[in-house]
Design an enzyme around this catalytic site. Structure first.
Site, PDB file in Angstrom:
ATOM      1  N   ASP A   1       0.885  -1.159   0.000  1.00 48.47           N
ATOM      2  CA  ASP A   1       0.000   0.000   0.000  1.00 48.47           C
ATOM      3  C   ASP A   1       0.930   1.218   0.000  1.00 48.47           C
ATOM      4  OD1 ASP A   1      -2.068   1.769   0.012  1.00 48.47           O
ATOM      5  OD2 ASP A   1      -3.123   0.874   1.712  1.00 48.47           O
TER       6      ASP A   1
HETATM    7  C1  BGC Z   1      -4.915   3.401  -0.081  1.00 53.39           C
HETATM    8  C2  BGC Z   1      -5.019   2.378  -1.193  1.00 53.39           C
HETATM    9  C3  BGC Z   1      -4.787   3.066  -2.519  1.00 53.39           C
HETATM   10  C4  BGC Z   1      -3.430   3.736  -2.494  1.00 53.39           C
HETATM   11  C5  BGC Z   1      -3.095   4.469  -3.771  1.00 53.39           C
HETATM   12  C6  BGC Z   1      -3.639   4.209  -0.148  1.00 53.39           C
HETATM   13  O1  BGC Z   1      -3.682   5.256   0.755  1.00 53.39           O
HETATM   14  O2  BGC Z   1      -4.981   2.745   1.165  1.00 53.39           O
HETATM   15  O3  BGC Z   1      -6.265   1.757  -1.168  1.00 53.39           O
HETATM   16  O4  BGC Z   1      -4.882   2.154  -3.569  1.00 53.39           O
HETATM   17  O5  BGC Z   1      -3.415   4.699  -1.440  1.00 53.39           O
HETATM   18  O6  BGC Z   1      -3.887   5.590  -3.930  1.00 53.39           O
END
Ligand code: BGC
Length: 755
Positions: free
Chosen positions: A229
């Site tokens: 993530d």
């Molecule tokens: C989120 C993810 C997301 C990623 C990219 C993170 O903060 O938890 O779900 O895909 O950012 O935007």
């Protein structure tokens, strides 16, 4: 692109460079070898592609796109085919926009109504979440675009989301928190998995080898890459060894260097680096070999799709006196800010920049007899007397009043959890006052997660519209006026109040530690076991028609746990309009040595029926439908005995039921010691073969016999039996008056264990 060949030509520095992003959304190229950079972008209910200013919080603008129903809404469809269509639409958008991987679906379990990201998640039920997400994945990947199933694992809160430690026992993980990921891999064949920010039982998911390698790859056979993530990496070197292939976003080269240094210092095996590069390039290749930027992305067509799908996600919660659907020609006062500016998606990384939005008032343009009042504001919770008075005035003059209410953006979002389950006070007051002025008041809700409804008695009808995507207004009109017969079912329980929720006492955690105390008893598994009254149960939803069930058949009364059971049931539309019914099958273990829920969803089918029509719905149940996770076996296990097969309208409404017997083919490995108690020993035929004379002796010595009742009173017999049952074997030595030694007992135990 020959991945193996490329790998053999790469320097260690080049390989390490591929293990982290170029920037926010791109992987790094290796120009010397012709390896291009590819783009990944957020989903899951549309495409959030940022061209210029990048961020992962949905702050900066992304390109215009289509927002389809969010997961909280699409889960309410209980319709695998719908999820596939959503996936295909997202896949087409990605092909058109040259995005190789869409970062979704998010399949975490709704442990509490408070989780800020519940709108992006499917359900409190692992089977429903698993089935629907696998269909969505198949849809996206049918377009040769990868998904990234997220957030692996046990990421059911936003509080301290980047540091919290989810403390969850193994059985609960296997039965509740893992299945949606497991089916994403096994059934959906997900190209990529995104690890979560949080720790799991003490270790960051981004460096958890048990999770990312042993379970994901070893047990489930995952063959794609794991991406972090955004910003989830703590110790990159540990992460590479654990199976975290790609770090996103860019580490500015710092972690690439750490990886190189670790290999040079002998702290990381270069083979781990090679493996990660190979996995990343293999997925790049899958996309690159099938890239079709010429794919048409017809946004208008997707908007229409979004409207059609959103209508079939809506859940009719109440419909007193058949007040809905609204008849043509009836005058209707439409009330509420959300009727003009609908809330249809959540905040954060999934936020779509919609090319258009259709409100209920837009959809009602030109319809005679419609009046409007704003009713409430979303910047303040305080009731506004002027707005309420205007609403009351229009409501009093109309045949029916429709209030469009729900949760404003600020109430729920990625990044933080809710602190309560209430709707804004101004809306609650509005509903009460409008209902006083017009008893034919209908409430439509746009929200991502359950709310308390202290006003429910005042409204004649209630529709849960969830966050239905950019065409939610048209969909709302279709359901209110009966063009579409509502057929959504709640993918989560609605408790009367927050305090009823099983995770209430520990949700959010103490500091960084979030202990999942309620274990497997999440959602209806808890409410049903406790026989607690809920506002609306899991699986619940009404229709403008009625359905009758008959002919529940099973193809065997008794099966082995290696067999498959076929279940059929007939469903008839007994009303006067066409409609869709969600047939739900639950399984319950009648008697069990482990604590188990009363019933668990193990099958569902959505069937469309014309008035008077009957269809036969078929289910197949295999071992997993009857099993619980046995920690001793480290496997699924079915205890021999009776099980209920229930056909239900919701987890609380059992329509037809049958009992069958399942026989286990697995003997639990028994390892006894002198500390084992008689109760457990007596359950084992092996132990009994050795110990029978001893047990008889003990019983006789205590004034009882295993065959005849020689005890003076029933009470003392019960008491004596209990004393013996819970006695460890070693006590036989103490009570034998020197007849038996500890060593003799130890010898017997050895014999039993070897038998
Ligand atoms: C989120 C993810 C997301 C990623 C990219 C993170 O903060 O938890 O779900 O895909 O950012 O935007």
């Amino acid at each position: 692109m020959d991945v193996k060949k490329l790998l053999s030509k790469m320097t260690l520095e080049e390989k390490a460079s591929l293990l982290s992003g170029l920037d926010f959304w791109h992987t790094k190229p290796v120009e010397r070898l012709g390896i291009p950079s590819v783009m990944v972008s957020d989903g899951p209910h549309g495409l959030r592609k940022q061209d210029e200013q990048a961020d992962h919080l949905g702050v900066n603008e992304s390109i215009k796109a289509v927002c389809l129903p969010t997961a909280c809404a699409s889960a309410a469809s209980f319709d695998r085919d719908m999820l596939r269509q959503i996936g295909e639409a997202v896949g087409d958008a990605c092909q058109h926009e040259r995005v190789a991987v869409n970062l979704g679906p998010a399949v975490n379990i709704k442990r509490s109504p408070l989780c800020g990201r519940n709108f992006e998640y499917f359900s409190e039920d692992p089977y429903l979440a698993a089935q629907l997400s696998a269909s969505l994945i198949k849809g996206v990947q049918s377009r040769n675009i990868g998904v990234s199933v997220k957030h692996f694992a046990a990421n059911s809160q936003e509080n301290r989301r980047m540091s919290s430690d989810s403390v969850v026992d193994e059985r609960t993980l296997r039965e509740i928190y893992y299945p949606a990921f497991e089916s994403a891999v096994k059934e959906g064949k997900a190209w990529t998995v995104m690890c979560s920010y949080n720790r799991l039982n003490g270790e960051y998911a981004s460096q958890h080898r048990g999770l990312l390698t042993d379970l994901l790859r070893g047990e489930w056979g995952f063959d794609g890459y794991v991406v972090s993530d955004w910003g989830a990496v703590s110790d990159r070197v540990k992460g590479v060894h654990a199976g975290l292939d790609l770090e996103m976003p860019s580490s500015g080269g710092a972690n690439d260097k750490r990886v190189v240094d670790a290999v040079r210092a002998g702290l990381l095996d270069e083979k781990d680096v090679d493996l990660a590069v190979e996995r990343i390039l293999t997925i790049h290749k899958r996309y690159l070999d099938n890239a079709k930027p010429e794919t048409e992305w017809d946004m208008e067509a997707q908007h229409e799709l979004s409207r059609r799908l959103a209508a079939e996600c809506m859940v009719l919660l109440k419909n007193e006196d058949g007040i809905l659907p609204i008849a043509e020609g009836e005058s209707v006062a439409v009330i509420g800010k959300f009727a003009k500016e609908p809330r249809f998606q959540g905040g954060g990384s999934s936020h779509i920049n919609c090319f258009k939005v259709e409100s209920l008032m837009d959809a009602l343009e030109g319809v005679p007899g419609i009046t409007y009042a704003q009713g409430y504001d979303i910047v303040t919770e305080e009731p506004d007397e002027k707005l309420i008075a205007e609403a009351v005035a229009v409501a009093a003059k109309a045949d029916k009043a429709v209030i469009v209410a729900g949760l404003p953006d600020s109430f729920e979002s990625e990044g933080y959890d809710r602190t309560h389950m209430r709707m804004p006070a101004c809306q609650v007051e509005l509903i009460r006052r409008v209902a006083e002025a017009n008893p034919n008041t209908i409430v439509v809700l746009y929200n991502g997660s359950p709310v308390e409804m202290p006003w429910i008695g005042a409204a004649k009808a209630v529709i849960e519209g969830y966050l239905g995507g950019q065409a939610v207004g048209g969909a709302t009109k279709d359901v209110l006026w009966g063009t579409v017969n509502p057929c959504g079912r709640l993918p989560e329980s609605f408790p009367h109040k927050l305090e009823d929720n099983p995770s209430y006492l520990s949700y959010g955690g103490e500091g960084d530690v979030a202990v999942y105390n309620e274990g497997v008893f999440v959602g209806y598994r808890y409410y049903d076991k406790k026989k607690m009254d809920v506002l609306f149960p899991f699986g619940y939803g009404l229709s403008y028609t009625s359905f009758a069930y008959s002919n529940l058949c099973v193809d065997a009364e008794s099966i082995k746990d290696t067999d498959t059971l076929k279940v059929t049931v007939d469903v008839t539309n007994t009303g006067s309009v066409a409609g869709k019914e969600v047939v739900q099958l639950y399984v319950g273990d009648c008697e069990s040595t482990v604590f188990r829920p009363v019933r668990e969803l193990k099958g569902f089918e959505k069937v469309g029926l014309a008035p008077g029509e009957t269809k036969t719905v078929e289910f197949e149940l295999d071992k997993r439908a009857f099993a619980y996770w046995n920690v001793q076996l480290n496997d699924w296990h079915v205890e021999t005995g009776e099980f209920t097969i229930e056909i239900c309208r919701s987890s609380r409404d059992v329509v037809l039921a049958k009992k069958i017997t399942v026989e286990s083919t697995v003997e639990l490995p028994a390892h006894f010691t002198v500390d084992s108690i008689f109760l457990d020993l007596m359950k084992s035929p092996k132990a009994m073969a050795v110990l029978k004379p001893l047990i008889d002796g003990v019983m006789q010595a205590m004034g009882m016999s295993s065959e005849s009742d020689t005890a003076s009173s029933a009470i003392s017999k019960d008491m004596m039996e209990a004393m013996i049952r819970y006695m460890p074997l070693r006590s036989a030595a103490s009570f034998s008056g020197g007849q038996l030694s500890y060593d003799q007992l130890a010898g017997m135990v050895e014999m039993i264990n070897q038998a």
